[in-house]
Design a protein around this motif. Structure first.
Motif, PDB file in Angstrom:
ATOM      1  N   MET A   1       0.730  -1.288  -0.097  1.00  0.00           N
ATOM      2  CA  MET A   1       0.020   0.077  -0.095  1.00  0.00           C
ATOM      3  C   MET A   1       0.863   1.210  -0.091  1.00  0.00           C
ATOM      4  N   ASN A   2       2.312   1.228   0.364  1.00  0.00           N
ATOM      5  CA  ASN A   2       3.048   2.402   0.342  1.00  0.00           C
ATOM      6  C   ASN A   2       3.227   3.072  -1.249  1.00  0.00           C
ATOM      7  N   ASP A   3       2.989   2.000  -2.208  1.00  0.00           N
ATOM      8  CA  ASP A   3       2.966   2.331  -3.329  1.00  0.00           C
ATOM      9  C   ASP A   3       2.010   3.314  -3.927  1.00  0.00           C
ATOM     10  N   ILE A   4       0.735   3.093  -3.285  1.00  0.00           N
ATOM     11  CA  ILE A   4      -0.559   3.833  -3.609  1.00  0.00           C
ATOM     12  C   ILE A   4      -0.572   5.166  -3.189  1.00  0.00           C
ATOM     13  N   VAL A   5       0.366   5.169  -1.832  1.00  0.00           N
ATOM     14  CA  VAL A   5       0.428   6.493  -1.200  1.00  0.00           C
ATOM     15  C   VAL A   5       1.435   7.313  -2.303  1.00  0.00           C
ATOM     16  N   THR A   6       2.603   6.647  -2.495  1.00  0.00           N
ATOM     17  CA  THR A   6       3.608   7.470  -3.592  1.00  0.00           C
ATOM     18  C   THR A   6       2.879   7.934  -4.767  1.00  0.00           C
ATOM     19  N   THR A   7       2.021   7.001  -5.277  1.00  0.00           N
ATOM     20  CA  THR A   7       1.237   7.358  -6.623  1.00  0.00           C
ATOM     21  C   THR A   7       0.123   8.514  -6.465  1.00  0.00           C
ATOM     22  N   TYR A   8      -0.397   8.643  -5.209  1.00  0.00           N
ATOM     23  CA  TYR A   8      -1.485   9.549  -4.776  1.00  0.00           C
ATOM     24  C   TYR A   8      -0.804  10.948  -4.722  1.00  0.00           C
ATOM     25  N   LEU A   9       0.281  10.963  -3.810  1.00  0.00           N
ATOM     26  CA  LEU A   9       1.221  12.064  -3.670  1.00  0.00           C
ATOM     27  C   LEU A   9       1.647  12.676  -5.225  1.00  0.00           C
ATOM     28  N   HIS A  10       2.155  11.775  -6.090  1.00  0.00           N
ATOM     29  CA  HIS A  10       2.564  12.179  -7.261  1.00  0.00           C
ATOM     30  C   HIS A  10       1.608  12.667  -8.167  1.00  0.00           C
ATOM     31  N   THR A  11       0.414  12.232  -7.987  1.00  0.00           N
ATOM     32  CA  THR A  11      -0.862  12.953  -8.771  1.00  0.00           C
ATOM     33  C   THR A  11      -1.044  14.222  -8.201  1.00  0.00           C
ATOM     34  N   TRP A  12      -1.120  14.430  -6.858  1.00  0.00           N
ATOM     35  CA  TRP A  12      -1.187  15.607  -6.086  1.00  0.00           C
ATOM     36  C   TRP A  12      -0.122  16.608  -6.677  1.00  0.00           C
ATOM     37  N   ASN A  13       0.972  16.033  -6.848  1.00  0.00           N
ATOM     38  CA  ASN A  13       2.280  17.161  -7.042  1.00  0.00           C
ATOM     39  C   ASN A  13       2.263  17.492  -8.509  1.00  0.00           C
ATOM     40  N   SER A  14       1.567  16.725  -9.263  1.00  0.00           N
ATOM     41  CA  SER A  14       1.515  16.810 -10.804  1.00  0.00           C
ATOM     42  C   SER A  14       0.963  18.359 -11.170  1.00  0.00           C
ATOM     43  N   THR A  15       1.829  19.259 -11.634  1.00  0.00           N
ATOM     44  CA  THR A  15       1.600  20.630 -11.929  1.00  0.00           C
ATOM     45  C   THR A  15       1.163  20.633 -13.592  1.00  0.00           C
ATOM     46  N   ASP A  16       1.376  19.478 -14.409  1.00  0.00           N
ATOM     47  CA  ASP A  16       0.996  19.412 -15.740  1.00  0.00           C
ATOM     48  C   ASP A  16      -0.223  18.749 -15.768  1.00  0.00           C
ATOM     49  N   GLN A  17      -1.381  19.374 -16.428  1.00  0.00           N
ATOM     50  CA  GLN A  17      -2.533  18.727 -16.587  1.00  0.00           C
ATOM     51  C   GLN A  17      -2.565  17.424 -17.285  1.00  0.00           C
ATOM     52  N   GLN A  18      -1.705  17.251 -18.404  1.00  0.00           N
ATOM     53  CA  GLN A  18      -1.631  15.991 -19.274  1.00  0.00           C
ATOM     54  C   GLN A  18      -1.130  14.988 -18.303  1.00  0.00           C
ATOM     55  N   ALA A  19       0.092  15.140 -17.424  1.00  0.00           N
ATOM     56  CA  ALA A  19       0.563  13.994 -16.612  1.00  0.00           C
ATOM     57  C   ALA A  19      -0.428  13.698 -15.528  1.00  0.00           C
ATOM     58  N   ARG A  20      -0.951  14.694 -14.968  1.00  0.00           N
ATOM     59  CA  ARG A  20      -1.880  14.363 -13.937  1.00  0.00           C
ATOM     60  C   ARG A  20      -3.279  13.700 -14.480  1.00  0.00           C
ATOM     61  N   THR A  21      -3.699  13.924 -15.577  1.00  0.00           N
ATOM     62  CA  THR A  21      -4.637  13.262 -16.316  1.00  0.00           C
ATOM     63  C   THR A  21      -4.278  11.688 -16.467  1.00  0.00           C
ATOM     64  N   THR A  22      -2.957  11.719 -16.789  1.00  0.00           N
ATOM     65  CA  THR A  22      -2.706  10.125 -17.055  1.00  0.00           C
ATOM     66  C   THR A  22      -2.305   9.391 -15.693  1.00  0.00           C
ATOM     67  N   LEU A  23      -2.051  10.047 -14.736  1.00  0.00           N
ATOM     68  CA  LEU A  23      -1.805   9.306 -13.378  1.00  0.00           C
ATOM     69  C   LEU A  23      -3.295   8.864 -12.965  1.00  0.00           C
ATOM     70  N   LEU A  24      -4.357  10.022 -13.031  1.00  0.00           N
ATOM     71  CA  LEU A  24      -5.614   9.664 -12.600  1.00  0.00           C
ATOM     72  C   LEU A  24      -6.137   8.542 -13.350  1.00  0.00           C
ATOM     73  N   THR A  25      -5.854   8.243 -14.899  1.00  0.00           N
ATOM     74  CA  THR A  25      -6.587   7.438 -15.375  1.00  0.00           C
ATOM     75  C   THR A  25      -5.979   5.972 -14.999  1.00  0.00           C
ATOM     76  N   GLU A  26      -4.580   6.057 -14.692  1.00  0.00           N
ATOM     77  CA  GLU A  26      -4.001   4.775 -14.702  1.00  0.00           C
ATOM     78  C   GLU A  26      -4.173   4.120 -13.135  1.00  0.00           C
TER      79      GLU A  26
END
Length: 117
Positions: A1-26
């Motif tokens: 579950m530590n990986d999902i926390v890391t991914t979650y924080l990456h999503t919140w830290n993504s300032t690029d809308q396209q990168a954020r959309t990719t993280l949300l989709t995946e």
């Protein structure tokens, strides 16, 4: 579950809308929900817009993990900080994430522990 926390924080830290959309989709379920004292969002698009609004309100701030996550079954709780990169967090809170059967983020329940006056 530590990986999902890391991914979650990456999503919140993504300032690029396209990168954020990719993280949300995946990594987020299509019907994911996010609720904290200041926001409520349902679906990837609304969650992405909420994250974008936070970046507008706190430009240059980043989310960091504070302490170690605690998890069981398909849920994890962890504390996070928000502040300028490399500095003490200005805001501290904790979130509870619940994943779906595929391991994607399905529900987020957020709480604020420290907010500047």
């Amino acid at each position: 579950m530590n990986d999902i926390v890391t991914t979650y924080l990456h999503t919140w830290n993504s300032t690029d809308q396209q990168a954020r959309t990719t993280l949300l989709t995946e990594h987020w379920a299509p019907e994911a929900t996010y609720t904290d004292p200041l926001a409520e969002a349902a679906g990837r698009e609304a969650i992405g817009a909420t994250i974008g609004a936070v970046h507008e309100q706190f430009p240059g701030f980043v989310f960091t993990q504070v302490g170690e996550p605690d998890n069981h079954h398909r849920q994890v709780r962890f504390q996070w900080g928000l502040g300028p990169a490399g500095a003490e967090p200005v805001i501290i809170g904790f979130d509870v994430l619940v994943t779906d059967e595929q391991g994607r983020i399905e529900t987020v329940l957020g709480f604020l522990d420290k907010v500047p006056g």
